[in-house]
Design a protein around this motif. Sequence first.
Motif, PDB file in Angstrom:
ATOM      1  N   ILE A   1      23.621 -22.732  -4.361  1.00 11.42           N
ATOM      2  CA  ILE A   1      23.961 -21.319  -4.137  1.00 11.42           C
ATOM      3  C   ILE A   1      23.245 -20.810  -2.891  1.00 11.42           C
ATOM      4  O   ILE A   1      23.833 -20.140  -2.041  1.00 11.42           O
ATOM      5  CB  ILE A   1      23.547 -20.461  -5.357  1.00 11.42           C
ATOM      6  N   ALA A   2      21.979 -21.168  -2.780  1.00 16.52           N
ATOM      7  CA  ALA A   2      21.193 -20.690  -1.644  1.00 16.52           C
ATOM      8  C   ALA A   2      21.810 -21.157  -0.334  1.00 16.52           C
ATOM      9  O   ALA A   2      21.782 -20.448   0.663  1.00 16.52           O
ATOM     10  CB  ALA A   2      19.763 -21.181  -1.759  1.00 16.52           C
ATOM     11  N   LYS A   3      22.350 -22.369  -0.360  1.00 21.08           N
ATOM     12  CA  LYS A   3      22.955 -22.876   0.870  1.00 21.08           C
ATOM     13  C   LYS A   3      24.346 -22.311   1.069  1.00 21.08           C
ATOM     14  O   LYS A   3      25.014 -22.602   2.064  1.00 21.08           O
ATOM     15  CB  LYS A   3      23.022 -24.399   0.818  1.00 21.08           C
ATOM     16  N   GLY A   4      24.824 -21.544   0.122  1.00 23.35           N
ATOM     17  CA  GLY A   4      26.146 -20.956   0.252  1.00 23.35           C
ATOM     18  C   GLY A   4      27.253 -21.914  -0.138  1.00 23.35           C
ATOM     19  O   GLY A   4      28.417 -21.701   0.201  1.00 23.35           O
TER      20      GLY A   4
ATOM     21  N   VAL B   1      20.976 -23.896  -8.084  1.00 21.63           N
ATOM     22  CA  VAL B   1      20.504 -22.739  -7.326  1.00 21.63           C
ATOM     23  C   VAL B   1      20.340 -23.106  -5.856  1.00 21.63           C
ATOM     24  O   VAL B   1      20.634 -22.307  -4.962  1.00 21.63           O
ATOM     25  CB  VAL B   1      19.191 -22.200  -7.929  1.00 21.63           C
ATOM     26  N   GLY B   2      19.907 -24.344  -5.621  1.00 21.29           N
ATOM     27  CA  GLY B   2      19.831 -24.819  -4.240  1.00 21.29           C
ATOM     28  C   GLY B   2      21.179 -24.737  -3.555  1.00 21.29           C
ATOM     29  O   GLY B   2      21.288 -24.333  -2.394  1.00 21.29           O
TER      30      GLY B   2
ATOM     31  N   VAL C   1      20.361 -16.135 -12.402  1.00 24.83           N
ATOM     32  CA  VAL C   1      20.696 -16.125 -10.968  1.00 24.83           C
ATOM     33  C   VAL C   1      22.136 -16.598 -10.784  1.00 24.83           C
ATOM     34  O   VAL C   1      22.922 -15.993 -10.045  1.00 24.83           O
ATOM     35  CB  VAL C   1      19.725 -17.035 -10.182  1.00 24.83           C
TER      36      VAL C   1
ATOM     37  N   ARG D   1      25.657 -14.466  -9.636  1.00 28.76           N
ATOM     38  CA  ARG D   1      26.407 -14.888  -8.456  1.00 28.76           C
ATOM     39  C   ARG D   1      27.891 -15.114  -8.778  1.00 28.76           C
ATOM     40  O   ARG D   1      28.763 -14.753  -7.997  1.00 28.76           O
ATOM     41  CB  ARG D   1      25.764 -16.173  -7.902  1.00 28.76           C
TER      42      ARG D   1
END
Lengths: 418, 1114
Positions: B82-85, B79-80, B112, B116
């Motif tokens: 993903i958050a950073k793209g 998830v980290g 999550v 995505r």
Amino acid sequence: MIHSLFLINHTGDIFLEKHWKSVIGRSVCDYFFEAREKAVEPENVPPVLQTPHHYLISIYRGKLFFLSVIQTEVPPLFVIEFLHRVADTIQDYFGECSEGVIKDNVVTVYELLEEMLDNGFPLATESNVLKEMIRPPTILRSVVNTLTGASNVGDTLPTGQLSNVPWRRVGVKYTNNEAYFDVIEEIDAILDKSGTTVFAEIQGVIEACVRLTGMPDLTLSFMNPRLLDDVSFHPCVRFKRWESERVLSFIPPDGNFTLMNYHVSSQNLVAIPVYVKQSISFFETGPCGRLDITIGPKQTMGKTVEGLMVTIHMPKAVLSANLTATQGTYTYDLATKVLVWDIGKLNPQKLPNLKGSLTTQAGTPKPEDNPSLNIDLKIQQLAISGLKVSRLDMYGEKYKPFKGVKYLTKAGKFQVRT
Amino acid sequence: MDVGLSSLRSEAVGAMRTALVSAENLQLSLKSELSQEEQALTLTKSSPQETHKDGNEDLKEMLESNKESLKLEAMKRVVGLIAKGKNSSELFPAVVKNVASKNIELKKLVYVYLVRYAEEQQDLALLSISTFQRALKDPNQFIRASALRVLSSIRVPIIVPIMMLAIKEAAADLSPYVRKTSAHAIQKLYSLDPEQKEQLIEVIEKLLKDKSTLVAGSVVMAFEEVCPDRIDLIHKNYRKLCNLLVDVEEWGQVVIISMLTRYARTQFTSPWKEGAIFDENNDKTFYESDSEEKKEQTEAKPYIMDPDHRLLLRNTKPLLQSRNTAVVMSVAQLYWHLAPKHEVNIVTKSLVRLLRSHREVQYIVLQNIATMSIQRKGMFEPYMKSFYVRSTDATHIKTLKLEILTNLANEANISTILREFQTYVKSQDKAFAAATIQAIGRCATNISEVTDTCLNGLVLLLSNRDETVVAESVVVIKKLLQTQPTQHSEIIKHMAKLFDNITVPMARASILWLMGEYCERVPKIAPDVLRKMAKTFTAEEDIVKLQTVNLAAKLYLTNSKQTKLLTQYILNLGKYDQNYDIRDRTRFIRQLIVPNEKSGALNKYARRILLAPKPAPVLESAFKDRDRFQLGTLSHSLNVKAAGYQELSDWPAVAPDQSVRNVEVIEPVKEWAPLVGKTKKSKSEDKFYSDDEDEKEEEGSESSGSEDSSSSSSSDEESGSESEEESSEESDKTSSDSGKSSSGSEKSSSESEAEQKKKKKTKKAPLKKNKLTAGDSDSDENGNGPVAQSSSSSAESSSGSETDSEDDSDSDNIAAQKKKKSEAKSKPKVEVKSKKEVSLLDLDDFSPAPTNAPKSSVVSSSLLSDLEGLSLSNVSSTMQVTTPSFGPVKTYELLHHMTGKGLSAKYHFPRQPCLYQPSMVAVQVILTNSSDHSLEEIHIGDRSPASLNIHCFNTIERLEPEASVTVSMGIDFSDSTQAANFQLCTKEDQFSVSIQPAVGELLMPSTMTEEDFSKEQGKLLGMNETSATITMATANTSSQAIGKQVLSVANVGVVSSSQNNVHRFAGRTVSSGAVVLVSLEQKESCAALLTINTEKSVMASMLLRDLKQALAQA
């Protein structure tokens, strides 16, 4: 509604992105960077931007940009308000809203964002509800979690989500039951050169910290509610009772919250606690100027003025300042051209004074306008509007809570023109 | 996360070291191998970045491991990413496996991830679908909701049918939270597959009917996204939405308000007409005349606001106090677009308050104020000082404030504003200073009194050191001079002198233009300026060159003697300029002014062309054209039509049919006549009623028809009785109050009104004939309504069902009257069938709410005599409407006079919707003083539980001996029969009393057709069904008797039944609005099957017990 969110730090790095619908590429932010470039100061970036296919709505807070991508018509305030709510929530969870904190808690932040919006429409923004779904990290809890394998994520629907008091969860328990209210008033004022008041008003807020067991029903009444010209309430306040009886009747959220904001109109005379005698001048001949500021008490209602501070944004041409302060210290930041004079407590017997010379850049014409002074101050145990809480009653629970009200007056946007 | 991982690693390293030490102790030769591993571990620890690719590998391993904690750790890292793209789609198979995990946090993280990447990996995503389908049936509402959320967020077209099914099911879920989620899912499905629109609209329609505040916002959002043009879906829910609005969560409020704004613009007539009368009290009279004479009177009729229009305005007003700025803004725009002009002002304060909020909020609010202030100066003028600029404001805020100040300027405040502007001109922010100068210019043109002052001020600014300030001043002066060219040659001369020092091209160009335009006023200077320009021509900016050519041409025409050569020279320079615009212009000018053989006729007109008087430029606000957009919208903010922007339509010239908004209970009389007139004139009476049976909505129109015309004699009566009747709506206290106060006038005017009405009614005689009431006799025979009413009330009190007739306080009288009416209502229906000869009587004083049951007890004796001889057997077939008309039967003791030291109190349930809050049960308390001294300050004290929501009666200052007073209270029992305990206090004493409601009193009657009934019943099977076979007393076997008994126990409405042996009753719980269905199926002889369907199973069993008891008694 809200399609995507990008968090951008002040150097222009995107360090978090979240999409609630299909994914939108980062390149959309380029339009924003362009505007950012043009605006010079980050505060001056227009909050609403148009790009060929999207609309960008951003807020700037805590040196971070919260940039949301919108595809269709939506009230811009809706988005702005929501973004601020996100920032508030992060602050509430981790104590501050900064890049470092968000990066450290990226998973929690991401989970929060997931809960706060569904398909771009706000789902749960009440901090009390969110905290039941995703518990804020504490050291104790992380230790417990590693030992027991429990997680920070709740698996039942938060009670608040369904009740008609979504801001309060059931089953709150405290050993010490206490309710504190801070009445904080800020004076917004503009004084002109001669010291006359151009504009002054009082903005007040009542911050509450309520730790009470069960479902207490509180009633807060004022000695002089007539003073309040315009108010806005936390959703818990029963508006009907305010309309009819001018009392605040509410079932409080658990913990810290803002109970109400109010405005005391400028029609009533606003007491200005200090006066400022100042002269800032630049000479036609030679690259220098003179500065002389004295501050004295005016209408302080017999209280002491504390935390007095003067901030001056100097014209760009001022290179350095050579001053002497009779009280407190001053600093002059060469890069931002900001002169800060930190005075502290105001002593009516010996008025603080700052005096000395300014050096301006040689060769440039003398700065023709004089900078305005921003004053900061605090007065404990005084609500300058004269607002007084008369009593706080609690219904619905048997115990006797500990109650307290504190007053504080601060300078808000308090400006002296020169 | 990284920290966690590295700590794991260091643990591993530590463990290895221990192993190493022990190995050494054992003197084994493992050392070299171990140290290699150790190295590898420390290496990964020190540089995780380099091993990123491999990092995904080990994430995969972790995900596939058996340890929950490792999986969770891995998911957190994913998830980290993903958050950073960063892309992590290759982990999809490994992640999807964990979708059914027991660990809720892990599961959520997987969700999550799924949302995505599902779009990219559609086939693999399908693997997870069955998990969600299972979860959709989970008993935990939270799990159901989140499963639906994820399922609908996976953008995989293949699962559209599954989604559709899930949405439909969730829309009927018991949990409002799940229903809310389904409303969100509608939008997602629509964006995935617009083909589903029709089906989705059905779901929306259903959800719009939902009474939960949780659902309202989301479903309106879905409506806005899917079918914003289907205004017809809103009609029925309009009033409900208005009433729920205050309790809806804040985001929903914004959406609903903006939708309702649009709706109102299509449904109501403009309140902005000239000479409009804003007297709500006239509502009714208006309607009546309107309905009668609509065609003749479309013009010149006074405007009176539709009550629904008023309802919207009234219910949104408290939201101005919201903490959510978006809500405040949306209310402000609603008032701006919908309220009568004089009411818009109430939003001002709140908007000004928002200016204290965040910078971005200020920006939007100021934009909107700017637009408003152009049209309505007065609104913001008192708050002018709030728009004073601070040096710390951001530039865009400053400019907006300036704009507003300029808009607000008028003769009275201009001096203050100009003084303020003087400060701004000196600002360090030069762009802002320039904007201020423009603003001064605008003030100068708008307010002729200060033009000269402004000009002088601007001229002073010409000697300012700052270039931009000077330039801007020149430009503005130019515009000002153009508007007032007389005797300003001094200023022009002054500017000519400054010309050498001004370098900003725009300013230079402006001066040149001025010289040219007014060259005859400065005959000496102009040629000299031209001379100077000729020297520097080549070095000038294009815009300056153009103006030089212009000046030369004009001078050539007016003063060719002095300037001929100069002009030639400049034209020559221009001819070879690099810029083609300048070359073109030069060529054109040359042909125009220099006569030669080719130039022809144009030449003669050169003077008229170049020196024509030019209209002065109008200096106007940049916000002038913004009002084409709805305030508060994105389009308004950008001044560009945004995608998906819904135009606000103009007011309709004639209001569309208002009856469409009526929900089951009431309809204004206005519609009734034309509607029926058109469609039903020819129908037989029987047909007329049976029609009713089919069309649920028209049941209301019936009842309201008569109801309303009764109230037409006193305008507000209706709002009072409306709230009384409309069970779902929050009744408004004020309106009922005014209703009371106006009822006095009703009395006096009833006679003439009745006559008037009669005239009108005769036209509609064929329709109305079949509706009569005893009330007619009131107005027609006695010519005095109230007398008849009071007589009937006394008659009734003698019949034992009424207790308050003797009270003489105003409110009581009214209450009694109302009750009387509702009681009398039962009458007309009864008569309708059989008694045509009583036709022409005005039945309008009564709502024709029919009930079969309790005639004997409720109908007043005078009515009874009228009723004699009526056949009651066919009554039941005419009963469709189930407004509560069953009067109170039982009076309970609240406080005995012995314990109460002379004060005694009794209470009963009037079975009317509570006026104070819809969730409250109305209770009437009769206080009697049986002591020998007067009692003072009777009021309600502490209550328990303290959260108990009671609407107390106002303190009774004094109660004389032997006097009694009836007061009404509202108690929110929250659908439980738990007693409400409170203290009844007098000045000296306090008495603890308690009200324990019978379960039947916690209900409100509800109207439904037989089909609806069976539909609702179908939803409430299984756990929600309680049934028992009962034995009835023989006296109770007739259908009337059954109805009577059931209605005496429970406040429910009768549902018409096509079967003779089945009796159905429907109601809702007062607090939560849960449906309660009672059906009684008669078996042979006295046995019957009694079934109760409701979510509230406790209530069901209690109700069953009570009914059983009642029916068993004779």
